[in-house]
Scaffold this active site. Structure first.
Site, PDB file in Angstrom:
ATOM      1  N   ASN A   1      -5.399  35.187 -31.206  1.00  0.00           N
ATOM      2  CA  ASN A   1      -5.635  34.407 -32.424  1.00  0.00           C
ATOM      3  C   ASN A   1      -4.431  33.552 -32.778  1.00  0.00           C
ATOM      4  O   ASN A   1      -3.292  33.907 -32.464  1.00  0.00           O
ATOM      5  CB  ASN A   1      -5.968  35.340 -33.585  1.00  0.00           C
ATOM      6  CG  ASN A   1      -7.215  36.157 -33.325  1.00  0.00           C
ATOM      7  OD1 ASN A   1      -7.211  37.047 -32.486  1.00  0.00           O
ATOM      8  ND2 ASN A   1      -8.282  35.849 -34.027  1.00  0.00           N
TER       9      ASN A   1
ATOM     10  N   GLU B   1      -8.951  48.387 -29.210  1.00  0.00           N
ATOM     11  CA  GLU B   1      -7.894  47.602 -29.836  1.00  0.00           C
ATOM     12  C   GLU B   1      -7.301  48.284 -31.059  1.00  0.00           C
ATOM     13  O   GLU B   1      -6.087  48.283 -31.257  1.00  0.00           O
ATOM     14  CB  GLU B   1      -8.431  46.223 -30.236  1.00  0.00           C
ATOM     15  CG  GLU B   1      -7.386  45.352 -30.925  1.00  0.00           C
ATOM     16  CD  GLU B   1      -7.908  43.992 -31.317  1.00  0.00           C
ATOM     17  OE1 GLU B   1      -7.103  43.184 -31.803  1.00  0.00           O
ATOM     18  OE2 GLU B   1      -9.111  43.730 -31.148  1.00  0.00           O
TER      19      GLU B   1
END
Length: 436
Positions: A331, A234
């Site tokens: 998120n 990531e």
């Protein structure tokens, strides 16, 4: 729209003249237009869809509610979220917007504030948002190291039961790949995952211990019949976690499901490495979920400098090889992403623009519906005879219209009944946000 009162519909009735992405209708009853939409009449009885037919032809299946060509989607599926972190931005802002800043802010907030009541109320707030937006299934990652881990899983178990029949919930235990090698940390993770019927997970990064950590995850998954769901490459351009994951899956002939999230480093690899890695991923049967909004927010962030690396993985190249690809919320209003509302329509709208999922639109709408539903193993994401009538109806007659305006207005049916689509007020959490 004219016809039936959708809050109190009759026992049997018809949604007439709907437009639906053809990729979400397994048995097509009519021609497909240039955008990939099919015009349908949808017959409903009780909770379920009983028949699909070309638009304007179901004249004998009960009262008709005419949609006049409006867009209809089935129940949506959010495959990668973090409900334990959600909606803490007000009390735990990420002051510099960086990945390291997010880790620091979440770590401090978790230690200070993540009680059962705090987690329960934020979980419920997030699920009310998702429900109002038409989502029917969610997979969440749960931080699973340290003394707060059992609390998060306990709250997850409560929420799964409380929301059963409205949103199907799955959970992934999440720890750092280096911590997988720690006997105590890994035992905690494994025990919580097995107790709650979850999946094994980790977040990978450049480390000399990557292979050892993956090997331990695979061995435990094989021994206990668990699926794997990992954060992969990531934050580091030089990450090779996806390649290592695929090689190990092939070497071990792993038969369980594997989902790789993020995979951002692929966007900056050279062509030879891309081809080699993606061929391995396809052979290994690994699915990939991209989190475009969160990664755009975090990556390549430096004060006073415009970002160059935008972090979206190679969806087109993966899909061309038959690799299942999806997008998800990740998120929401926490230090890793300051915005978001668990609205998959917003996620798809932004992904379409960021990753050029258009011209043609083709079957890209499947990445928030059919594909994640199949990976989770839930009944959702398609319109078919016998499926539950979980539908979202939009004031748009084409995908172009749908993608051109902010995705706020919609009518959501659950089991054929219109629900209240008002999202919860942020003020509901104000007392939690006043904590230090």
């Amino acid at each position: 729209m004219t016809g039936v009162d959708l809050k109190t519909p009759p026992a049997a009735w018809v949604l007439a003249h709907a437009r639906v992405p053809a990729c979400l209708v397994p048995a097509l009853p009519g021609p497909v237009d240039a955008e990939g939409l099919v015009a349908l009449d949808i017959a409903l009885e009780g909770l379920r869809i009983t028949r699909l037919a070309p638009a304007g032809t179901l004249l004998d299946a009960g009262p008709r509610h005419d949609l006049a060509g409006r867009l209809v989607l089935p129940g949506l599926v959010d495959l990668h979220t973090h409900l334990d972190k959600g909606f803490i931005w007000k009390r735990a802002p990420n002051l510099d917007g960086t990945f390291d800043g997010a880790v620091e802010a979440v770590t401090a907030d978790r230690a200070a504030n993540w009680t059962e009541d705090d987690l329960r109320r934020r979980f419920d707030f997030a699920l009310r948002c998702a429900y109002a937006h038409g989502t029917v299934a969610i997979r969440t990652h749960l931080d699973s190291d340290g003394p707060r881990a059992a609390t998060a899983w306990r709250v997850f178990g409560e929420m799964r039961e409380t929301w059963r029949g409205r949103i199907a919930l799955q959970a992934v235990g999440l720890i750092a790949i280096d911590h997988v090698r720690d006997d105590a940390a890994f035992a905690t993770l494994l025990n919580l995952v097995r107790e709650h019927g979850g999946l094994l997970g980790s977040y990978t990064y450049v480390t000399p211990h990557l292979a050892a950590g993956l090997e331990r995850l695979f061995a435990a998954a094989e021994r206990h019949g668990l699926g794997l769901d990992l954060h992969v490459d990531e934050r580091d351009r030089h990450g090779n976690g996806l390649d290592a994951l695929a090689r190990m899956a092939l070497e071990r002939r792993f038969e369980g499901p594997i989902l790789a999230g993020h995979c951002c480093a692929m966007a900056v690899k050279d062509a030879h490495e891309i081809d080699r890695t993606l061929d391995l991923v396809a052979r290994a049967g690994i699915a990939v979920v991209s989190l475009p909004m969160c990664n755009l927010y975090l990556q390549d962030r430096h004060a006073g400098r415009t970002p160059r690396w935008r972090g979206v993985t190679l969806l087109h190249e993966m899909k061309a090889r038959g690799i299942p690809v999806m997008v998800a919320s990740d998120n929401t209003r926490d230090p890793f992403y300051a915005y978001g509302d668990l609205d998959l329509v917003e996620v798809y709208r932004e992904a379409a623009r960021i990753a050029h999922l258009d011209h043609p639109h083709g079957d890209w709408p499947a990445i928030i519906a059919r594909e994640p539903a199949a990976h989770m193993g839930v009944e959702a994401g398609v319109l078919a005879t016998g499926t539950t009538a979980d539908l979202s109806i939009f004031p748009a007659r084409s995908l172009n219209e749908w993608l051109s305006r902010a995705p706020t207005e919609r009518l959501v049916l659950r089991g054929g009944l219109a629900i209240d689509t008002a999202v919860p007020d942020y003020a509901d959490l104000d007392d939690l946000m006043e904590r230090p």
